[in-house]
Design a protein around this motif. Sequence first.
Motif, PDB file in Angstrom:
ATOM      1  N   GLY A  79      31.298  28.834  31.489  1.00  0.00           N
ATOM      2  CA  GLY A  79      30.602  28.938  32.649  1.00  0.00           C
ATOM      3  C   GLY A  79      31.523  28.717  33.948  1.00  0.00           C
ATOM      4  N   LYS A  80      32.530  28.135  33.559  1.00  0.00           N
ATOM      5  CA  LYS A  80      33.462  27.541  34.969  1.00  0.00           C
ATOM      6  C   LYS A  80      34.203  28.692  35.450  1.00  0.00           C
ATOM      7  CE  LYS A  80      33.530  22.644  33.704  1.00  0.00           C
ATOM      8  NZ  LYS A  80      32.879  21.881  34.630  1.00  0.00           N
ATOM      9  N   THR A  81      34.526  28.883  36.623  1.00  0.00           N
ATOM     10  CA  THR A  81      35.731  29.803  37.109  1.00  0.00           C
ATOM     11  C   THR A  81      36.751  29.073  37.421  1.00  0.00           C
ATOM     12  OG1 THR A  81      33.885  31.436  37.733  1.00  0.00           O
ATOM     13  CG2 THR A  81      35.808  31.665  38.882  1.00  0.00           C
ATOM     14  N   ALA A  82      38.143  29.723  37.318  1.00  0.00           N
ATOM     15  CA  ALA A  82      39.192  28.973  37.556  1.00  0.00           C
ATOM     16  C   ALA A  82      40.185  30.030  38.134  1.00  0.00           C
ATOM     17  CB  ALA A  82      39.949  28.553  36.229  1.00  0.00           C
ATOM     18  N   LEU A  83      40.833  29.618  39.047  1.00  0.00           N
ATOM     19  CA  LEU A  83      41.932  30.173  39.765  1.00  0.00           C
ATOM     20  C   LEU A  83      43.438  29.553  39.307  1.00  0.00           C
ATOM     21  CD1 LEU A  83      43.514  32.002  41.910  1.00  0.00           C
ATOM     22  CD2 LEU A  83      42.875  30.185  43.512  1.00  0.00           C
ATOM     23  N   VAL A  84      44.368  30.217  38.767  1.00  0.00           N
ATOM     24  CA  VAL A  84      45.549  29.785  38.510  1.00  0.00           C
ATOM     25  C   VAL A  84      46.688  30.662  39.124  1.00  0.00           C
ATOM     26  CG1 VAL A  84      47.167  29.483  36.248  1.00  0.00           C
ATOM     27  CG2 VAL A  84      44.904  29.474  36.192  1.00  0.00           C
ATOM     28  N   THR A  85      47.500  29.869  39.867  1.00  0.00           N
ATOM     29  CA  THR A  85      48.604  30.864  40.750  1.00  0.00           C
ATOM     30  C   THR A  85      49.732  31.002  39.739  1.00  0.00           C
ATOM     31  OG1 THR A  85      49.823  28.734  41.710  1.00  0.00           O
ATOM     32  CG2 THR A  85      47.878  29.852  42.842  1.00  0.00           C
ATOM     33  N   ALA A  89      47.439  35.147  52.940  1.00  0.00           N
ATOM     34  CA  ALA A  89      47.039  35.690  51.499  1.00  0.00           C
ATOM     35  C   ALA A  89      46.337  34.609  50.654  1.00  0.00           C
ATOM     36  CB  ALA A  89      48.391  35.864  50.958  1.00  0.00           C
ATOM     37  N   ALA A  90      46.411  33.471  50.822  1.00  0.00           N
ATOM     38  CA  ALA A  90      45.717  32.606  50.316  1.00  0.00           C
ATOM     39  C   ALA A  90      44.014  32.675  50.647  1.00  0.00           C
ATOM     40  CB  ALA A  90      46.062  30.987  50.447  1.00  0.00           C
ATOM     41  N   GLU A  91      43.924  32.753  51.809  1.00  0.00           N
ATOM     42  CA  GLU A  91      42.666  32.847  52.372  1.00  0.00           C
ATOM     43  C   GLU A  91      42.001  34.237  51.854  1.00  0.00           C
ATOM     44  OE1 GLU A  91      42.304  32.410  56.622  1.00  0.00           O
ATOM     45  OE2 GLU A  91      41.966  30.305  56.168  1.00  0.00           O
ATOM     46  N   ALA A  92      42.800  35.236  51.863  1.00  0.00           N
ATOM     47  CA  ALA A  92      41.995  36.447  51.358  1.00  0.00           C
ATOM     48  C   ALA A  92      41.973  36.442  49.933  1.00  0.00           C
ATOM     49  CB  ALA A  92      43.055  37.633  51.635  1.00  0.00           C
ATOM     50  N   LEU A  93      42.537  35.866  49.065  1.00  0.00           N
ATOM     51  CA  LEU A  93      42.610  35.640  47.511  1.00  0.00           C
ATOM     52  C   LEU A  93      41.355  34.717  47.538  1.00  0.00           C
ATOM     53  CD1 LEU A  93      43.524  35.525  44.757  1.00  0.00           C
ATOM     54  CD2 LEU A  93      44.962  33.151  45.269  1.00  0.00           C
ATOM     55  N   ILE A  94      40.872  33.590  48.150  1.00  0.00           N
ATOM     56  CA  ILE A  94      39.844  32.927  47.984  1.00  0.00           C
ATOM     57  C   ILE A  94      38.566  33.656  48.231  1.00  0.00           C
ATOM     58  CG2 ILE A  94      38.430  30.902  48.478  1.00  0.00           C
ATOM     59  CD1 ILE A  94      40.912  30.187  47.014  1.00  0.00           C
ATOM     60  N   ALA A  95      38.691  34.541  49.348  1.00  0.00           N
ATOM     61  CA  ALA A  95      37.505  35.471  49.722  1.00  0.00           C
ATOM     62  C   ALA A  95      37.366  36.625  48.661  1.00  0.00           C
ATOM     63  CB  ALA A  95      37.893  36.175  51.169  1.00  0.00           C
ATOM     64  N   THR A  96      38.247  37.039  48.059  1.00  0.00           N
ATOM     65  CA  THR A  96      38.167  38.084  46.960  1.00  0.00           C
ATOM     66  C   THR A  96      37.546  37.183  45.728  1.00  0.00           C
ATOM     67  OG1 THR A  96      40.437  39.059  47.559  1.00  0.00           O
ATOM     68  CG2 THR A  96      39.559  39.630  45.415  1.00  0.00           C
ATOM     69  N   ILE A  97      37.697  35.952  45.423  1.00  0.00           N
ATOM     70  CA  ILE A  97      36.907  35.530  44.250  1.00  0.00           C
ATOM     71  C   ILE A  97      35.642  35.364  44.511  1.00  0.00           C
ATOM     72  CG2 ILE A  97      37.254  33.558  42.843  1.00  0.00           C
ATOM     73  CD1 ILE A  97      40.121  33.208  43.623  1.00  0.00           C
ATOM     74  N   LEU A  98      35.207  34.683  45.699  1.00  0.00           N
ATOM     75  CA  LEU A  98      33.878  34.446  46.113  1.00  0.00           C
ATOM     76  C   LEU A  98      33.126  35.810  46.169  1.00  0.00           C
ATOM     77  CD1 LEU A  98      34.313  31.363  48.374  1.00  0.00           C
ATOM     78  CD2 LEU A  98      33.512  31.499  46.121  1.00  0.00           C
ATOM     79  N   ALA A  99      33.840  36.894  46.505  1.00  0.00           N
ATOM     80  CA  ALA A  99      32.888  37.920  46.515  1.00  0.00           C
ATOM     81  C   ALA A  99      32.515  38.277  45.301  1.00  0.00           C
ATOM     82  CB  ALA A  99      33.766  39.236  47.005  1.00  0.00           C
ATOM     83  N   LEU A 116      42.622  28.454  29.263  1.00  0.00           N
ATOM     84  CA  LEU A 116      41.155  28.231  30.060  1.00  0.00           C
ATOM     85  C   LEU A 116      40.314  29.306  29.459  1.00  0.00           C
ATOM     86  CD1 LEU A 116      42.516  27.800  33.515  1.00  0.00           C
ATOM     87  CD2 LEU A 116      41.959  25.969  31.935  1.00  0.00           C
ATOM     88  N   ALA A 117      40.976  30.568  29.337  1.00  0.00           N
ATOM     89  CA  ALA A 117      39.858  31.673  28.831  1.00  0.00           C
ATOM     90  C   ALA A 117      39.392  31.127  27.362  1.00  0.00           C
ATOM     91  CB  ALA A 117      40.644  32.940  28.675  1.00  0.00           C
ATOM     92  N   GLN A 118      40.191  31.065  26.592  1.00  0.00           N
ATOM     93  CA  GLN A 118      39.822  30.275  25.170  1.00  0.00           C
ATOM     94  C   GLN A 118      38.842  29.329  25.206  1.00  0.00           C
ATOM     95  OE1 GLN A 118      43.513  29.323  23.438  1.00  0.00           O
ATOM     96  NE2 GLN A 118      44.130  31.471  22.603  1.00  0.00           N
ATOM     97  N   GLN A 119      38.670  28.387  26.141  1.00  0.00           N
ATOM     98  CA  GLN A 119      37.622  27.415  26.415  1.00  0.00           C
ATOM     99  C   GLN A 119      36.432  27.983  26.976  1.00  0.00           C
ATOM    100  OE1 GLN A 119      37.434  24.636  24.542  1.00  0.00           O
ATOM    101  NE2 GLN A 119      39.154  24.983  23.616  1.00  0.00           N
ATOM    102  N   GLY A 120      36.443  29.334  27.504  1.00  0.00           N
ATOM    103  CA  GLY A 120      35.306  29.986  28.081  1.00  0.00           C
ATOM    104  C   GLY A 120      35.303  30.150  29.703  1.00  0.00           C
ATOM    105  N   ALA A 121      36.393  29.722  30.151  1.00  0.00           N
ATOM    106  CA  ALA A 121      36.354  29.795  31.807  1.00  0.00           C
ATOM    107  C   ALA A 121      36.718  31.254  32.066  1.00  0.00           C
ATOM    108  CB  ALA A 121      37.346  28.914  32.275  1.00  0.00           C
ATOM    109  N   ASN A 122      36.094  31.747  33.293  1.00  0.00           N
ATOM    110  CA  ASN A 122      36.371  33.035  33.701  1.00  0.00           C
ATOM    111  C   ASN A 122      37.756  32.764  34.784  1.00  0.00           C
ATOM    112  OD1 ASN A 122      34.150  34.468  33.262  1.00  0.00           O
ATOM    113  ND2 ASN A 122      32.910  33.193  34.711  1.00  0.00           N
ATOM    114  N   PHE A 145      32.765  35.774  42.405  1.00  0.00           N
ATOM    115  CA  PHE A 145      31.930  34.612  41.694  1.00  0.00           C
ATOM    116  C   PHE A 145      31.323  33.786  42.634  1.00  0.00           C
ATOM    117  CE2 PHE A 145      35.597  36.375  39.493  1.00  0.00           C
ATOM    118  CZ  PHE A 145      35.413  36.285  38.323  1.00  0.00           C
ATOM    119  N   THR A 146      30.183  32.985  42.102  1.00  0.00           N
ATOM    120  CA  THR A 146      29.444  32.104  42.915  1.00  0.00           C
ATOM    121  C   THR A 146      30.274  30.942  43.198  1.00  0.00           C
ATOM    122  OG1 THR A 146      28.243  31.634  40.945  1.00  0.00           O
ATOM    123  CG2 THR A 146      27.482  33.012  42.711  1.00  0.00           C
TER     124      THR A 146
END
Length: 248
Positions: free
Chosen positions: A6-12, A70-80, A26-32, A82-83
Amino acid sequence: MKLLSGKTALVTGASRGIGRGIAIKLAQQGANVIFTYSASAQKAEELATLLQQEGVKALAVKSDAADYNAAEALIATILAEFTTIDIVINNAGITRDNLLMRMTEAHFDEVIATNLKSVFNITKAVQKQLLKQRSGSIINISSVVGVKGNAGQANYAASKAGIIGFTKSVALELGSRNIRCNAIAPGFIETEMTDALNPETVKQWREAIPLKRGGTADDVANLCVFLASDWSTYITGQVINVDGGMLT
Ligand code: NAP
């Protein structure tokens, strides 16, 4: 029950090497998992498919870690999509090794921008969301070289030492909001980054490590899972070495 369900992760920087290993664990442990890359589009798409096979959502985004906007755009993309953003792993990094005598200004600036400013860019962009959530685990990939220094890597060591100061400051600043920030200092981890090294140097490094081997991406990824999970909710502001005892 998986540790990160149920958790959402960002990895650069996860198209290759340590970042790829982290994304898989992270994916094996269930994270998006949303992850970035700079050039390796095909490897990134292959990884996204692999992660999806773990039954999680996975998204590869081409995004230059050194670019603030680009970092700001990336976070906006994720929040569009994922909650929440629960886990942030600042892993993207490069080396431009040379003795100080031969190190160019461009190579110094490039390493600082990609390795250190990138951590500021992402943390700054995601901070508002983490404050809103009143939770989050930020994990910054530093290096033993940032703790000890290394001849021929003044630019890289400075960037990795900078990450440690940044990590501790963020931990102090955001701890009251239940946002944790830790750094991992890998030692000699065998990836494409280290493939570029002289084989004789590699042999000497292996011999000097108490555990007598180079580390793997999984060695670093296992600690990321722990620091990302609720098993580490009272750990913040730390720098943890994953180095086979190299600095001991
Ligand atoms: P690597 O194999 O060279 O992989 C680097 C990753 O970062 C790739 O996915 C690359 O994407 C990405 N990247 C590079 N520049 C980027 C940029 N400007 N924007 C976005 N992504 C970018 O390196 P690694 O060995 O896995 O290292 C990963 C991290 O661990 C780095 O921060 C490194 O300093 C640190 N570290 C490594 C070791 C070690 O022994 N390997 C030791 C201590 C610390 P592309 O594929 O698209 O280029």
